[in-house]
Design an enzyme around this catalytic site. Sequence first.
Site, PDB file in Angstrom:
ATOM      1  CG  ASP A 289      -1.787   1.232   1.308  1.00  0.00           C
ATOM      2  OD1 ASP A 289      -2.406   1.570   0.284  1.00  0.00           O
ATOM      3  OD2 ASP A 289      -1.836   1.893   2.367  1.00  0.00           O
ATOM      4  CB  SER A 290       0.171   4.777  -0.683  1.00  0.00           C
ATOM      5  OG  SER A 290      -1.031   4.775   0.062  1.00  0.00           O
TER       6      SER A 290
ATOM      7  CB  CYS B  53      -2.701   1.128  -2.673  1.00  0.00           C
ATOM      8  SG  CYS B  53      -2.861   2.868  -3.012  1.00  0.00           S
TER       9      CYS B  53
ATOM     10  CD  GLU C 141      -2.634   8.325   7.237  1.00  0.00           C
ATOM     11  OE1 GLU C 141      -1.684   9.066   7.548  1.00  0.00           O
ATOM     12  OE2 GLU C 141      -2.584   7.479   6.319  1.00  0.00           O
TER      13      GLU C 141
ATOM     14  CB  CYS D 197     -10.138   4.938  -0.038  1.00  0.00           C
ATOM     15  SG  CYS D 197      -8.698   5.645   0.778  1.00  0.00           S
TER      16      CYS D 197
ATOM     17  CG  HIS E 229      -6.960   5.680   5.039  1.00  0.00           C
ATOM     18  ND1 HIS E 229      -6.134   5.149   4.068  1.00  0.00           N
ATOM     19  CD2 HIS E 229      -6.154   6.312   5.919  1.00  0.00           C
ATOM     20  CE1 HIS E 229      -4.880   5.453   4.357  1.00  0.00           C
ATOM     21  NE2 HIS E 229      -4.863   6.163   5.469  1.00  0.00           N
TER      22      HIS E 229
HETATM   23  N1  DGL Z   1      -4.036   3.805   0.069  1.00  0.00           N
HETATM   24  C1  DGL Z   1      -4.681   4.863  -0.691  1.00  0.00           C
HETATM   25  C2  DGL Z   1      -5.881   4.282  -1.439  1.00  0.00           C
HETATM   26  O1  DGL Z   1      -6.447   3.277  -1.058  1.00  0.00           O
HETATM   27  C3  DGL Z   1      -5.098   6.005   0.212  1.00  0.00           C
HETATM   28  C4  DGL Z   1      -3.945   6.822   0.737  1.00  0.00           C
HETATM   29  C5  DGL Z   1      -3.178   7.513  -0.366  1.00  0.00           C
HETATM   30  O2  DGL Z   1      -3.689   8.480  -0.967  1.00  0.00           O
HETATM   31  O3  DGL Z   1      -2.068   7.060  -0.641  1.00  0.00           O
HETATM   32  O4  DGL Z   1      -6.253   4.824  -2.447  1.00  0.00           O
END
Ligand code: DGL
Length: 274
Positions: free
Chosen positions: A13-14, A76, A155, A187, A189
Amino acid sequence: MTPSRNLPIGIFDSGIGGLTVVRELRKVLPHEDLVYLGDTARVPYGTKSPSTVTRFAVEDTAFLVQQNVKAVVVACNTASAWALPTLESRFKVPIFGVIHPGVEAALEQSRQLRIGVIGTAATIRSRAYETALLARQDKVKVFTRACPLLVPLVEEGWMNHAVTRTVLEEYRAPLLRKKIDCLVLGCTHYPLLTTALRKLTGPGVHLVDSAESCARHVRRQLETSGLLHPHNSRKGTILSYVTDETGRFSALATRFLGAPVQQAWRVDLPTVAP
Ligand code: DGL
């Protein structure tokens, strides 16, 4: 050559959000070893261009492949939206994204075929959900909305904060006016906002958690390809890597994973030719 069933599954993931996918994978695949990579030095991906997101995703995958994983899960949504075809063509291991399973789950749940999708600006710009939904069902009406403020709010731990409720209301209102009966949380989150969102959308809107549908999809695919871990009485491990300092990751991880993470390790990613 088929990878060995004993190898771990890689997930990237990012940053930290992909731990929501790890949490769901743990539920449906408790015997598997998991190797998680959070690209915390370069998060967020959701504000970046397609070519940058794709380059980062290739480097993330190359790192996981170096760790000798039997499959890679692109937790991600933004990376799944932009980079999946590139990853599939460049790497030999099976690669699973979050978009396709989310789309399947949404089409199973929606009766009116009026589906809302929320995600980062980059995910929404990609139209990946829309394209995949329409490819499966040409009668579906898709209404999308970028929600860039939600990642920082989660977050910050403000899942039940009045500010978050106001922001959610702002994002939700135009979608509900379209009379959607299903909302895809596109997403990493957003699963942490399920309770707050459910209060706002009411029982008439089914929420699709892309982390949950992805985990079920990965399980099915590993089963079909004979890649499930052979010892189903063992408890799998989680090994976490990050590209920036480990402190913030470890501090926030419990919220996303639902349990504390063992120590995380800081790594540099391989540079991969474009
Ligand atoms: N992990 C990213 C997503 O699911 C969210 C956080 C980011 O913007 O990197 O799109």
